[in-house]
Design a protein around this motif. Sequence first.
Motif, PDB file in Angstrom:
ATOM      1  N   MET A 274     -14.899   2.876  22.121  1.00 52.02           N
ATOM      2  CA  MET A 274     -14.586   4.002  21.258  1.00 52.02           C
ATOM      3  C   MET A 274     -14.840   3.631  19.795  1.00 52.02           C
ATOM      4  O   MET A 274     -15.448   4.390  19.058  1.00 52.02           O
ATOM      5  N   MET A 275     -14.360   2.442  19.415  1.00 52.34           N
ATOM      6  CA  MET A 275     -14.559   2.033  18.025  1.00 52.34           C
ATOM      7  C   MET A 275     -16.037   1.807  17.737  1.00 52.34           C
ATOM      8  O   MET A 275     -16.527   2.190  16.684  1.00 52.34           O
TER       9      MET A 275
ATOM     10  N   ASN B 280     -17.817   5.219  17.383  1.00 52.84           N
ATOM     11  CA  ASN B 280     -17.521   5.838  16.088  1.00 52.84           C
ATOM     12  C   ASN B 280     -18.237   5.110  14.958  1.00 52.84           C
ATOM     13  O   ASN B 280     -18.755   5.726  14.026  1.00 52.84           O
ATOM     14  N   CYS B 281     -18.269   3.785  15.057  1.00 48.11           N
ATOM     15  CA  CYS B 281     -18.915   2.979  14.025  1.00 48.11           C
ATOM     16  C   CYS B 281     -20.420   3.258  13.998  1.00 48.11           C
ATOM     17  O   CYS B 281     -21.002   3.444  12.928  1.00 48.11           O
TER      18      CYS B 281
ATOM     19  N   GLN C  47     -14.984  10.726  10.479  1.00 46.84           N
ATOM     20  CA  GLN C  47     -13.748   9.964  10.647  1.00 46.84           C
ATOM     21  C   GLN C  47     -12.586  10.611   9.891  1.00 46.84           C
ATOM     22  O   GLN C  47     -11.480  10.710  10.412  1.00 46.84           O
TER      23      GLN C  47
ATOM     24  N   GLN D  32     -11.436  13.717  11.670  1.00 46.05           N
ATOM     25  CA  GLN D  32     -10.662  13.360  12.859  1.00 46.05           C
ATOM     26  C   GLN D  32      -9.249  12.944  12.472  1.00 46.05           C
ATOM     27  O   GLN D  32      -8.284  13.296  13.144  1.00 46.05           O
TER      28      GLN D  32
ATOM     29  N   VAL E  94      -4.647   3.202  15.723  1.00 43.40           N
ATOM     30  CA  VAL E  94      -5.985   3.307  16.328  1.00 43.40           C
ATOM     31  C   VAL E  94      -6.935   4.051  15.398  1.00 43.40           C
ATOM     32  O   VAL E  94      -8.093   3.648  15.218  1.00 43.40           O
ATOM     33  N   LEU E  95      -6.473   5.120  14.778  1.00 43.96           N
ATOM     34  CA  LEU E  95      -7.330   5.863  13.852  1.00 43.96           C
ATOM     35  C   LEU E  95      -7.710   5.011  12.642  1.00 43.96           C
ATOM     36  O   LEU E  95      -8.850   5.063  12.171  1.00 43.96           O
TER      37      LEU E  95
ATOM     38  N   ASN F 138     -10.363   2.567  13.743  1.00 44.51           N
ATOM     39  CA  ASN F 138     -11.659   3.247  13.817  1.00 44.51           C
ATOM     40  C   ASN F 138     -12.260   3.432  12.429  1.00 44.51           C
ATOM     41  O   ASN F 138     -13.450   3.193  12.218  1.00 44.51           O
TER      42      ASN F 138
ATOM     43  N   THR G 256     -13.417  -0.031  10.965  1.00 46.46           N
ATOM     44  CA  THR G 256     -14.667  -0.525  11.546  1.00 46.46           C
ATOM     45  C   THR G 256     -15.848   0.302  11.070  1.00 46.46           C
ATOM     46  O   THR G 256     -16.932  -0.235  10.831  1.00 46.46           O
ATOM     47  N   SER G 257     -15.649   1.600  10.894  1.00 42.46           N
ATOM     48  CA  SER G 257     -16.732   2.448  10.405  1.00 42.46           C
ATOM     49  C   SER G 257     -17.096   2.101   8.967  1.00 42.46           C
ATOM     50  O   SER G 257     -18.275   2.027   8.618  1.00 42.46           O
TER      51      SER G 257
END
Length: 187
Positions: free
Chosen positions: A1-2, A5-6, A57, A60, A93-94, A97, A100-101
């Motif tokens: 998932m990460m 998104n990244c 991001q 979200q 978690v958000l 994400n 990492t992005s």
Amino acid sequence: MMLGNCLTCISVSLSALLADLKEKSEVVEHYLAFGASKYEATKPLLNSSIRLGLTGQLNQMNIAGIVAIPGMMTGQILGGNPPLTAARYQIFVLLMNACTSVIGSFAVMTLTVQELFDVDHKFLGEIVRKRKNTFSITRVIELCIQWLARVAKNVVNLLLRKWRELHPTPSTQEFQPLLRTPPPRTS
């Protein structure tokens, strides 16, 4: 998932940066002519492309818990955890994400700027101008994956070193009583 998104953030940022460099190459060359470094000349373009890449991001994060309840939060609530605890985990978690992005985008944008300028800070605009839809995005992604692999290897080595410090292996001297052969039997 990460990682998904990244990569989405990276691809949007990279496309925006290359499109801006193609359209505004004269502005970048003016900055360079007045003595700016390659990073100073591309700073406004980098900022706008990273901001564009992070829009998904941020959107979200804006709707999480209000309009949509993300998967991990739903699973924890259905599993019996208090909603506040589930919300805390989902916020974490958000944020992971988003971090990492940001780190991935920044790394790829830095690698792209390094590839598009030579050591004398001369803009290699012909690379961008000749590009159709296939710039060496594969090359930049390849460099990014190599960088991520090196970072992951360093993190794993650090964790293993810390694990060995906390849980040392017993020395052979501690096993000596067990390794001794029993005395011969006399009958």
